[in-house]
Design an enzyme around this catalytic site. Structure first.
Site, short mmCIF file in Angstrom:
data_model
loop_
_atom_site.label_atom_id
_atom_site.label_comp_id
_atom_site.label_asym_id
_atom_site.label_seq_id
_atom_site.Cartn_x
_atom_site.Cartn_y
_atom_site.Cartn_z
N ASP A 373 0.76 -1.24 0.00
CA ASP A 373 0.00 0.00 0.00
C ASP A 373 0.80 1.30 0.00
OD1 ASP A 373 -2.52 -1.02 -0.42
OD2 ASP A 373 -2.86 -1.44 1.70
N TYR A 461 -10.19 -0.19 1.55
CA TYR A 461 -9.83 -0.52 2.93
C TYR A 461 -9.51 0.70 3.76
CZ TYR A 461 -9.76 -5.23 4.56
OH TYR A 461 -10.14 -6.42 5.09
CU LIG Z 1 -9.00 -8.03 5.18
#
Ligand SMILES: [Cu+2]
Ligand SMILES: *[C@@H]1O[C@H](CO)[C@@H](O)[C@H](O)[C@H]1NC(C)=O
Ligand SMILES: *[C@@H]1O[C@H](CO)[C@@H](O)[C@H](O)[C@H]1NC(C)=O
Ligand SMILES: *[C@@H]1O[C@H](CO)[C@@H](O)[C@H](O)[C@H]1NC(C)=O
Ligand SMILES: *[C@@H]1O[C@H](CO)[C@@H](O)[C@H](O)[C@H]1NC(C)=O
Ligand SMILES: *[C@@H]1O[C@H](CO)[C@@H](O)[C@H](O)[C@H]1NC(C)=O
Length: 752
Positions: A373, A461
């Site tokens: 990320d 997320y």
């Molecule tokens: Cu997850």
């Protein structure tokens, strides 16, 4: 001494704070103006660097927002940390202030062999020089390794809309949504990474989704492979398509076969409720269902009748025995520096390095996904925190400025929050029974912690990043995972790699791993690493020789080399991991801090498999290395898009196998968990049970529990002569309550 404009402002603000503090006890700490060496770049500093670079005509810079790949532009500007030895010389020995510099990343796209070059720009606030920062020796940053930009997404979207026009009818028939003239029924896509199968490639799988609330959970069954490696977007091509289990070579082929009735289609129902009486979209947060005991009033709040008990001076936080400075690094995220307790340094740095999620799946996008990320702007996507939800209403909310794929600083309002909260559990307590229906005394220390928090929303997320400070010298870091799961189209074969969550939805299995750097400085930089565990002994019972006693003994191991102190997953990690100063406490034990890891992580990729090179840190729940300036980060912006030949390979930090006895030590900690999605991940993964982290705890460091200094202790002595229990306390009892300010949320983030 060079002071930036901002630190002058801080100095002035701090004078006011000091005046307000008059009467409170002075704490041992680094003066706030000195801690300014760690401060993130201010908006003015970012502007100065940007303007300085734009003025250098030989760089030929153009705006980031210009929609082309064939341009030179500044992708990122952030603080370039000064060398540790210079900072310590300044903080501890009265040396001169280190020069303040920025790190600037330029994408040189307007040339035959495009490249990425990183520069140091300084001195701030009025820069006049630029210096190239070289990646590790023998490595150059491949053009294809750069993070994707908004301009590239723009071009991808346009290219895709063009390329898949033949599929317009197919989309309308199978999904009721489309890419053209779509209004409320549009399609969108999510791209996955890595982008290809070997170094130099930029070939992304895109998951086509219906653009509704929570579109991450609405795959249509079509995935598209696009080669977008060229700097000329006219060369970009759709290479392949996957639809409901079968591959097609072009949109035309799929459209033709569909027209011929040769495609096994799945017609999706309309996701949108027709009226307000119908239940809301499954991917929505809208309330539905009923508890057996409905609650229809608001819940408990934190109140601070006397205002905050912590102080913020510039970027430095002071709380009880603690002081530290924070930084919200645009590329990698939250960092704290110069962590002191009781005036002594415990750690020089504790910072987030990387967060990855490694997936399995049956669709090409599912099997391809290995999200790393930092390559998606992990430190920059620090969106607004909501008071009362993301942090208590009483928190201090702090803005951040990021320059990431922009043309100036962007203000992220309320990106961080700082708050003190009751933990709801005493830090210590004891009921001293007299075993005759009464007590000799009751004593307890109220449980409070200070929390510094930020979040990163990486597309679907959300990570919640906490640094938590306890009054007894314990510090904790914690990552909570929440947000939408990364999901693909359901096919029966997909069940080998996940869970069916809806009619056409598979939640793919994945492992979250987070890497932290913990530069321990336990009462100085000269530290050693040792572990303690137990070993059973079997001895003859000395007071009953015909019997034996089986009992544990202490076994201490001293580690002398980096390799020896690199613990692989699968190997048992000793329970007590100690970083020790050569100093002894009054009982002749070395003054130490203990690292305690809370994680369910395992080895995910076998060492040596292609993309694993980008995440070699994930081999080790703990590795201890000697401090090196060249080893300040275990990952980079580029590891995501060139995991096959990344510029930062953590494993190389261990190669020289340096001595780690009486040295400046750095602990590298990997925590994480396996996430097998389940129906309750709809609509979002919830935080309970999905947090991992570690603590650093004093171990023979103080002569006794340092929280004895806390005035939050309460002791109750039993009835005295007048028949009342005597309550002994050190701060007055509170009876008032303050109402928190009304809820506000803005939600915009804008260039300044
Ligand atoms: Cu997850
Ligand atoms: C850039 O050039 C402009 C116009 O000449 C000037 O005003 C500005 O101060 C320069 N900025 C820097 C940082 O050199
Ligand atoms: C990258 O491009 C710049 C600008 O053209 C050039 O000055 C530099 O030498 C190039 N770097 C490499 C490593 O090729
Ligand atoms: C809230 O719930 C309680 C208990 O179910 C009920 O008595 C009360 O009328 C409700 N109040 C409102 C405003 O709905
Ligand atoms: C301890 O030692 C005694 C005497 O050698 C032996 O009989 C016994 O089995 C041992 N116990 C264990 C748990 O090993
Ligand atoms: C959000 O803040 C901006 C200023 O930063 C302001 O212009 C805008 O009106 C605010 N929006 C809302 C909904 O409060």
């Amino acid at each position: 001494m060079k002071l930036t404009k901002m630190s002058r402002v801080f100095t002035w603000g701090a004078v006011l704070l000091m005046l307000q503090m008059a009467g409170t006890e002075p704490a041992l700490r680094t003066p706030h103006d000195k801690a300014g060496v760690f401060a993130d770049l201010s908006a003015q500093e970012i502007k100065a660097v940007h303007s300085f670079l734009r003025n250098r005509t030989e760089l030929g810079l153009q705006p980031s927002k210009k929609v082309t790949m064939a341009k030179n532009s500044v992708f990122l500007i952030e603080l370039l940390l000064p060398k540790k030895k210079h900072v310590l010389n300044f903080l501890d020995k009265g040396g001169k202030s280190p020069v303040r510099e920025a790190r600037a990343i330029i994408f040189f796209g307007a040339q035959e062999h495009p490249n990425i070059t990183e520069f140091a720009v300084g001195p701030l606030p009025l820069p006049y020089y630029i210096r190239e920062l070289s990646p590790r020796p023998g490595h150059h940053l491949s053009w294809s390794s750069r993070p994707i930009s908004a301009a590239e997404y723009d071009l991808l979207f346009h290219m895709l809309r063009r390329a898949i026009t033949p599929l317009h009818q197919f989309f309308l028939d199978t999904t009721g949504f489309s890419f053209l003239d779509c209004d409320a029924r549009c399609l969108t896509f999510t791209d996955v990474a890595p982008r290809g199968v070997e170094s130099g490639q930029r070939r992304s799988w895109l998951i086509v989704q219906r653009y509704v609330e929570g579109y991450f959970l609405h795959p249509t069954g079509l995935e598209i492979l696009v080669d977008h490696g060229s700097t000329d977007d006219q060369d970009w091509r759709v290479e392949k398509l996957w639809y409901n289990g079968k591959f097609y070579d072009s949109p035309e082929e799929l459209a033709q076969k569909y027209a011929n009735g040769e495609v096994d289609t799945v017609v999706l129902g309309d996701p949108l409720p027709e009226s307000t009486e119908q239940p809301p979209l499954f991917s929505s947060y809208k309330r539905r269902g009923e508890f057996p005991m409905p609650i229809n009033v608001s819940g408990p709040h934190i109140v601070q009748p006397n205002g905050p008990r912590y102080k913020l001076e510039g970027h430095t936080v002071i709380y009880g025995g603690w002081s530290f400075s924070y930084c919200l690094r645009t590329s990698s995220g939250l960092q704290i520096f110069n962590v002191l307790f009781g005036g002594e340094r415990i750690a020089y740095e504790v910072s987030v390095q990387e967060a990855v999620a490694l997936y399995g799946g049956h669709t090409p996008a599912g099997m391809q996904t290995k999200y790393i990320d930092v390559g998606w702007g992990l430190g920059s996507v620090t969106h607004e925190l909501a008071p009362g939800i993301d942090c208590p209403e009483t928190a201090t909310f702090l803005d951040a400025f990021h320059y990431y794929d922009s043309d100036g600083p962007v203000r992220y309002p309320h990106a961080l929050c700082l708050f003190e909260m009751p933990t709801g559990v005493p830090l210590r307590r004891h009921f001293n029974s007299n075993f005759k229906g009464g007590f000799n005394f009751y004593a307890g220390l109220k449980g409070y912690v200070l929390v510094l928090r930020t979040t990163s929303t990486v597309y679907n997320y959300d990570y919640i990043w906490d640094f938590i400070f306890y009054p007894n010298g314990v510090m904790e870091t914690k990552m909570h995972a929440t947000g939408y799961v990364h999901a693909t189209f359901y096919t029966p074969e997909g069940l080998r790699h996940g869970t069916r969550l809806q009619t056409h939805l598979l939640g793919n299995i994945h492992t979250h791993l987070v890497h932290y750097r913990v530069d321990m400085d336990v009462a100085g930089t000269k530290n050693s690493f040792q572990t303690l565990k137990t070993k059973l002994e079997n001895i003859t019972n000395p007071w009953s020789p015909s019997h034996s006693v089986v009992q544990p003994t202490l076994e201490q191991t001293q580690y002398s080399r980096e390799r020896q102190a690199s613990f692989r997953f699968g190997q048992t990690l000793p329970k007590y991991l100690l970083f020790s100063s050569p100093q002894k406490n009054c009982w002749e034990h070395r003054r130490s801090y203990r690292l305690q890891i809370h994680s369910m992580a395992e080895q995910v990729l076998p060492p040596g498999c292609p993309e694993e090179r980008a995440v070699t840190w994930a081999r080790y729940p703990l590795a201890v290395t000697k401090y090196r300036e060249s080893e300040r980060y275990s990952s980079s912006l580029y590891n995501q898009n060139d995991p096959w030949d990344p510029p930062v390979v953590f494993e190389e930090f261990l190669q020289n196998n340096e001595n780690i006895e009486e040295e400046d030590l750095v602990a590298w900690v990997t925590v994480g968990f396996l996430h097998i999605p389940h129906s309750e991940d709809i609509p979002n993964t919830a935080t309970p049970g999905n947090s991992v982290g570690f603590l650093i705890r004093p171990f023979n460091f103080f002569p006794e529990d340092p929280s004895l200094a806390s005035r939050d202790t309460v002791i109750v002595w039993p009835r005295n002569k007048d028949g009342h229990n005597h309550v002994q306390r050190w701060v007055p009892e509170d009876r008032d309550c303050l109402r928190p300010p009304p809820f506000r949320y803005n939600g915009t983030y804008k260039p300044v």
